[in-house]
Design an enzyme around this catalytic site. Sequence first.
Site, PDB file in Angstrom:
ATOM      1  CG  HIS A   1      -1.968   0.779   1.096  1.00  0.00           C
ATOM      2  ND1 HIS A   1      -3.220   0.875   1.999  1.00  0.00           N
ATOM      3  CD2 HIS A   1      -2.798   1.926   0.033  1.00  0.00           C
ATOM      4  CE1 HIS A   1      -4.059   1.611   1.424  1.00  0.00           C
ATOM      5  NE2 HIS A   1      -3.736   2.294   0.663  1.00  0.00           N
TER       6      HIS A   1
ATOM      7  CG  MET B   1      -7.746   2.385  12.468  1.00  0.00           C
ATOM      8  SD  MET B   1      -9.209   2.001  12.240  1.00  0.00           S
ATOM      9  CE  MET B   1      -9.370   0.376  11.996  1.00  0.00           C
ATOM     10  CD  GLU B   2      -4.003  -0.992   5.056  1.00  0.00           C
ATOM     11  OE1 GLU B   2      -4.143  -1.736   5.862  1.00  0.00           O
ATOM     12  OE2 GLU B   2      -3.783  -1.159   3.835  1.00  0.00           O
ATOM     13  N   GLY B   3      -6.396   3.660   6.672  1.00  0.00           N
ATOM     14  CA  GLY B   3      -7.073   4.475   5.934  1.00  0.00           C
ATOM     15  C   GLY B   3      -6.383   5.990   6.043  1.00  0.00           C
TER      16      GLY B   3
END
Lengths: 320, 253
Positions: free
Chosen positions: A126, B49-51
């Site tokens: 990512h 968190m990844e977001g």
Amino acid sequence: MTIAPKEFDFQVARLRLERKAKSASEKLTTLEAAAARVNDGDHVAIGGCLYSRTPLALIWALLRRRPRGLTLSRNLMSYEGEWAVVAGAADKLVTSWMGIGLPWGLSRIQREYVESGRLEFEEWSHLALGLRYRAAAMGVPFLPSLTMLGSSLMDVGGSKTVECPYTGETLHAVPALFPDVALLHVHRADRFGNGQIDGYPHMDADLARAATTVLMTAEEIVSDDEIRRHPDRTVIPGFAVDALVHVPYGSYPHECYGRYDAEPAHFTVYVDGIKERGAAGVTDYLERYVYAPRTHADYLALFDEAARRDAAARARMLTT
Amino acid sequence: MTCTANELLAVMGARALRDGITVFAGVGAPLMATALAQRTHAPTLTMMMEGGILGPSFKPGDLPISTNEMRAAYHAQMLPGISDAFLLAQRGFLDVGFIGGAQIDQYGNVNTSVIGGYDRPKVRLPGSGGANDIISLCREVMILTVHEKRRFSERVEFVTSPGYLSGGDSRRKSGLLFGGVSRIVTTLGVFDFEPESRRMRLTALHPGIAVADVQANTGFEVLVSADLATTEPPTDKELDILRMLDPKRQFIG
């Protein structure tokens, strides 16, 4: 695997950008005219993340033109990737992950097309994909990073390492990715394309700088004065934007922070269609939601208006 | 109180989190573990968190399905963007990261990409997402997973997220100067990695589980720690908090 030089050639990318019109003039146009700027074979980078602020109206308009040979990239690819593949528009996807989320399981389309060799699937971590866009946004051919080293992902996209000239350590030289086109959906913009995003910014600001052509939709077109009142909120400069379209609910049924929530029940109906009929489930969905409605308003009319109002109410509740 | 597999993982994960640390967690059991730790012994723990979401609060009964949605960002302290969130981890700000794993080998390497050849796989899995970044960049990583023989195989054919690679100092030699997998919590027990060989080692069994059960459900020889312990079962208080957070049992099962 080696990377096509087009993806990281910063000099060519810079010259393309230097030739681009940058006048501070009106960018407002129609979805159809915006989508017409995408050429067959282009690398199209998609903004947002997963089912958040996906530029679905632009993707809708693009697929209606029946493009061919596209490469799509996105940090987390949702079912817009499935649409493009089943529609025959894309033959390569570049992402770190594909699916909708835990409740919907593995992407059956990703499985079917990759396992049968009909789809090239280039996987990055990512952050590495984010750094590819950021390197391009910075106008450099790569960025050094500590991620992805030692993993099999290094071989997939043709990554190289570099010896740090100062410490001698091994670093991942994450290659830039200069897309031909970026598709973005933002909360508001003035008619010149100065764009503002509420909530999580995802990678959109980098995409707007990395791509040669930037197509943007906005929930709201506001006055020049309104943008100037909060210039600190502007994350996309107007001179980066080539086409701007006013599209309320431009991500629906995906979410737009503070504006409307996503519709997981709709995702389930879509996935159920694939469970029952495989790729034909996607074809049927595209026929109904993409090809049949003649305008984006017709597309939105396929969704229950009360449901849309409820999605807006949930979004307000979750962000206040 | 009896509990589900996910409740067990969340409780054991939570207990391993010290107060005052920073945690990189995704949805599901990691989120439940972190939220539980914050509500018990770790009130000064900060979650990311990844977001691109720092310090989320979470609304009981309305937990996020993905790390990139408003439920994940509910009452957050900062929304820095995805790349910048990961770069906080690269800088060294993140103490513990959580990842899951479709396939895990004895060195803690995780495969979530392909079974059988990259170009024409037998099974195409979703991909790394942020797991590779979390395992590469956090100070330590914890894996929470159901314990099944098909998940724990001697070698993963594709290293999506590098644990200790081929053991010894091979992780460091690849350029991964920091971090590593510190702990694997499964539905049968808790594992660490033997410091020399970097092979997975059983350190604790959950109540009622025998070493033979672990071996029978693992595709490689399981090392057993000399001071093998037994975990304390989840308490009523821990389970009550998890069930208060997820009354519809979407994530705790």
